[in-house]
Design a protein around this motif. Structure first.
Motif, PDB file in Angstrom:
ATOM      1  N   GLU A  37      -3.255  -2.053 -13.318  1.00  0.00           N
ATOM      2  CA  GLU A  37      -4.531  -1.373 -12.847  1.00  0.00           C
ATOM      3  C   GLU A  37      -4.539  -0.983 -11.436  1.00  0.00           C
ATOM      4  O   GLU A  37      -5.029   0.007 -10.932  1.00  0.00           O
ATOM      5  CB  GLU A  37      -5.655  -2.174 -13.378  1.00  0.00           C
ATOM      6  N   LEU A  38      -3.887  -2.013 -10.732  1.00  0.00           N
ATOM      7  CA  LEU A  38      -3.796  -2.015  -9.072  1.00  0.00           C
ATOM      8  C   LEU A  38      -3.012  -0.674  -8.852  1.00  0.00           C
ATOM      9  O   LEU A  38      -3.600   0.107  -7.792  1.00  0.00           O
ATOM     10  CB  LEU A  38      -3.508  -3.004  -8.331  1.00  0.00           C
ATOM     11  N   TYR A  39      -1.979  -0.561  -9.457  1.00  0.00           N
ATOM     12  CA  TYR A  39      -1.033   0.290  -9.042  1.00  0.00           C
ATOM     13  C   TYR A  39      -1.643   1.789  -9.660  1.00  0.00           C
ATOM     14  O   TYR A  39      -1.620   2.948  -8.686  1.00  0.00           O
ATOM     15  CB  TYR A  39       0.258   0.315  -9.888  1.00  0.00           C
ATOM     16  N   ARG A  40      -2.358   1.924 -10.535  1.00  0.00           N
ATOM     17  CA  ARG A  40      -3.054   3.144 -11.004  1.00  0.00           C
ATOM     18  C   ARG A  40      -4.223   3.506 -10.046  1.00  0.00           C
ATOM     19  O   ARG A  40      -4.469   4.528  -9.646  1.00  0.00           O
ATOM     20  CB  ARG A  40      -3.884   3.020 -12.337  1.00  0.00           C
ATOM     21  N   ARG A  41      -4.740   2.413  -9.648  1.00  0.00           N
ATOM     22  CA  ARG A  41      -6.054   2.645  -8.522  1.00  0.00           C
ATOM     23  C   ARG A  41      -5.364   3.218  -7.260  1.00  0.00           C
ATOM     24  O   ARG A  41      -6.087   4.147  -6.701  1.00  0.00           O
ATOM     25  CB  ARG A  41      -6.741   1.230  -8.013  1.00  0.00           C
ATOM     26  N   ALA A  42      -4.504   2.633  -7.037  1.00  0.00           N
ATOM     27  CA  ALA A  42      -3.706   2.936  -5.575  1.00  0.00           C
ATOM     28  C   ALA A  42      -3.111   4.620  -5.694  1.00  0.00           C
ATOM     29  O   ALA A  42      -3.253   5.369  -4.707  1.00  0.00           O
ATOM     30  CB  ALA A  42      -2.515   2.069  -5.103  1.00  0.00           C
ATOM     31  N   ARG A  45       0.641  -1.095   0.078  1.00  0.00           N
ATOM     32  CA  ARG A  45      -0.082   0.125  -0.008  1.00  0.00           C
ATOM     33  C   ARG A  45       0.907   1.324  -0.126  1.00  0.00           C
ATOM     34  O   ARG A  45       0.654   2.260  -0.825  1.00  0.00           O
ATOM     35  CB  ARG A  45      -0.785  -0.206   1.276  1.00  0.00           C
ATOM     36  N   ALA A  46       1.987   1.378   0.764  1.00  0.00           N
ATOM     37  CA  ALA A  46       2.677   2.339   0.955  1.00  0.00           C
ATOM     38  C   ALA A  46       3.426   2.625  -0.442  1.00  0.00           C
ATOM     39  O   ALA A  46       3.620   3.796  -0.718  1.00  0.00           O
ATOM     40  CB  ALA A  46       3.715   2.289   2.141  1.00  0.00           C
ATOM     41  N   THR A  47       3.981   1.391  -0.847  1.00  0.00           N
ATOM     42  CA  THR A  47       4.693   1.654  -2.107  1.00  0.00           C
ATOM     43  C   THR A  47       4.053   2.151  -3.318  1.00  0.00           C
ATOM     44  O   THR A  47       4.251   2.864  -4.220  1.00  0.00           O
ATOM     45  CB  THR A  47       5.403   0.275  -2.553  1.00  0.00           C
ATOM     46  N   ALA A  48       2.860   1.503  -3.319  1.00  0.00           N
ATOM     47  CA  ALA A  48       1.789   1.893  -4.286  1.00  0.00           C
ATOM     48  C   ALA A  48       1.360   3.367  -4.552  1.00  0.00           C
ATOM     49  O   ALA A  48       1.328   3.796  -5.597  1.00  0.00           O
ATOM     50  CB  ALA A  48       0.637   0.940  -4.368  1.00  0.00           C
ATOM     51  N   ALA A  49       1.310   3.909  -3.089  1.00  0.00           N
ATOM     52  CA  ALA A  49       0.766   5.305  -3.166  1.00  0.00           C
ATOM     53  C   ALA A  49       1.890   6.218  -3.565  1.00  0.00           C
ATOM     54  O   ALA A  49       1.475   7.059  -4.042  1.00  0.00           O
ATOM     55  CB  ALA A  49       0.333   5.377  -1.686  1.00  0.00           C
ATOM     56  N   ALA A  50       2.985   5.802  -3.043  1.00  0.00           N
ATOM     57  CA  ALA A  50       4.075   6.779  -3.819  1.00  0.00           C
ATOM     58  C   ALA A  50       4.578   6.518  -4.924  1.00  0.00           C
ATOM     59  O   ALA A  50       4.872   7.551  -5.946  1.00  0.00           O
ATOM     60  CB  ALA A  50       5.357   6.311  -2.818  1.00  0.00           C
ATOM     61  N   LYS A  51       4.486   5.227  -5.429  1.00  0.00           N
ATOM     62  CA  LYS A  51       5.112   4.970  -6.859  1.00  0.00           C
ATOM     63  C   LYS A  51       4.118   4.426  -7.809  1.00  0.00           C
ATOM     64  O   LYS A  51       4.530   4.177  -9.005  1.00  0.00           O
ATOM     65  CB  LYS A  51       6.396   3.947  -6.718  1.00  0.00           C
ATOM     66  N   GLY A  52       2.949   4.288  -7.559  1.00  0.00           N
ATOM     67  CA  GLY A  52       2.025   3.601  -8.374  1.00  0.00           C
ATOM     68  C   GLY A  52       1.824   4.196  -9.848  1.00  0.00           C
ATOM     69  O   GLY A  52       1.779   3.579 -10.781  1.00  0.00           O
TER      70      GLY A  52
END
Length: 276
Positions: free
Chosen positions: A267-272, A231-238
């Protein structure tokens, strides 16, 4: 007619496009063997300028000036910008009589790298590069894999630096090999962790989050830490990793391997990154 052999001066001018977190680290790593390490100031953010300053890189006005001055150009930018950057470089090289070494180090598909090599044509020697690991300021964390013409030359520039440069192959047909390795590695480093995001979202929509967490606890799964990390990584680098996952998917599809894992991860990284 065969292209002229690649020849660099003892201390070449090296251009970095662009000094984000990884680019600044690469630029710093190259300084001991370079006459100067330059970056293109036009259109870049204050944060980019600050990173370049801290890495002691030299600003030039724009990409065209960087391309005209550099013996080696390292492209390290978001995947979606890789071809645009190469196009700007190619246009600036039109009047040069020598061929700089262009290290295409972005997380893009092998076919994308080969497309950039075709775009640059005889204006540059294109070497494929793939960084596996974080921005390296100390040895032991990060490998730069290289393939294609100029790979040995590029690797020598990193000798003794925090980046462990390794050559896969050096033939013209090997452009894309390093990027293929990166696409494979990304399945476990970036696609696999997003299963936790999909699992958590699905459980919430089914209304079974508490029960699922109980089962994960009962069976010894370390889901809480894994979910918090992704979650933390995706929010920062998604925003960036979504593009990388699309390129990885293209790489897999091109060789007949199912690409749905990487498409779903994108798609999950885009959403995050969108806060979804």
């Amino acid at each position: 007619m065969a292209p002229p052999a690649l020849s660099l001066p003892p201390r070449p001018v090296i251009g970095i496009l662009h000094p984000g977190a990884m680019g600044a680290a690469i630029g710093s790593a190259l300084k001991p063997r370079a006459g100067a390490v330059v970056w293109a100031d036009a259109g870049r953010s204050h944060a980019t300028a600050k990173r370049a300053e801290l890495a002691d890189l030299v600003a030039v006005p724009d990409v065209a000036e960087l391309a005209r001055r550099s013996h080696v150009i390292v492209s390290i930018c978001p995947p979606h910008a890789a071809r645009e950057v190469a196009g700007l470089v190619g246009a600036a090289l039109a009047d040069r009589t020598d061929r700089p070494l262009y290290v295409e180090a972005n997380a893009i598909a092998p076919d994308s790298v080969r497309g950039i090599a075709t775009l640059l044509g005889d204006r540059a020697t294109v070497c494929d590069g793939a960084v596996i690991g974080p921005p390296a300021w100390d040895r032991g964390t990060t490998v730069l894999w290289l393939s294609g013409p100029g790979a040995d030359t590029a690797a020598a520039l990193f000798e003794g630096s925090p980046f462990d440069a390794r050559v896969l192959a050096t033939g013209p047909a090997d452009v894309g090999t390093a990027s293929g390795l990166k696409a494979c590695f990304a399945l476990q480093s970036k696609a696999l962790p997003t299963l936790w995001l999909a699992l958590e979202e699905a459980a919430a929509r089914f209304g079974v989050t508490e029960a699922l967490h109980g089962e994960l606890d009962r069976t010894g799964s370390a889901y809480a830490g894994a979910l918090a990390d992704v979650r933390a990584t995706a929010a920062a680098k998604g925003w960036r990793w979504a593009g990388e996952m699309e390129e990885a998917a293209d790489a897999l599809a091109a060789i007949g391997v199912p690409d749905g894992f990487s498409r779903a991860a994108a798609e999950l990284y885009r959403r995050a990154s969108d806060g979804g």
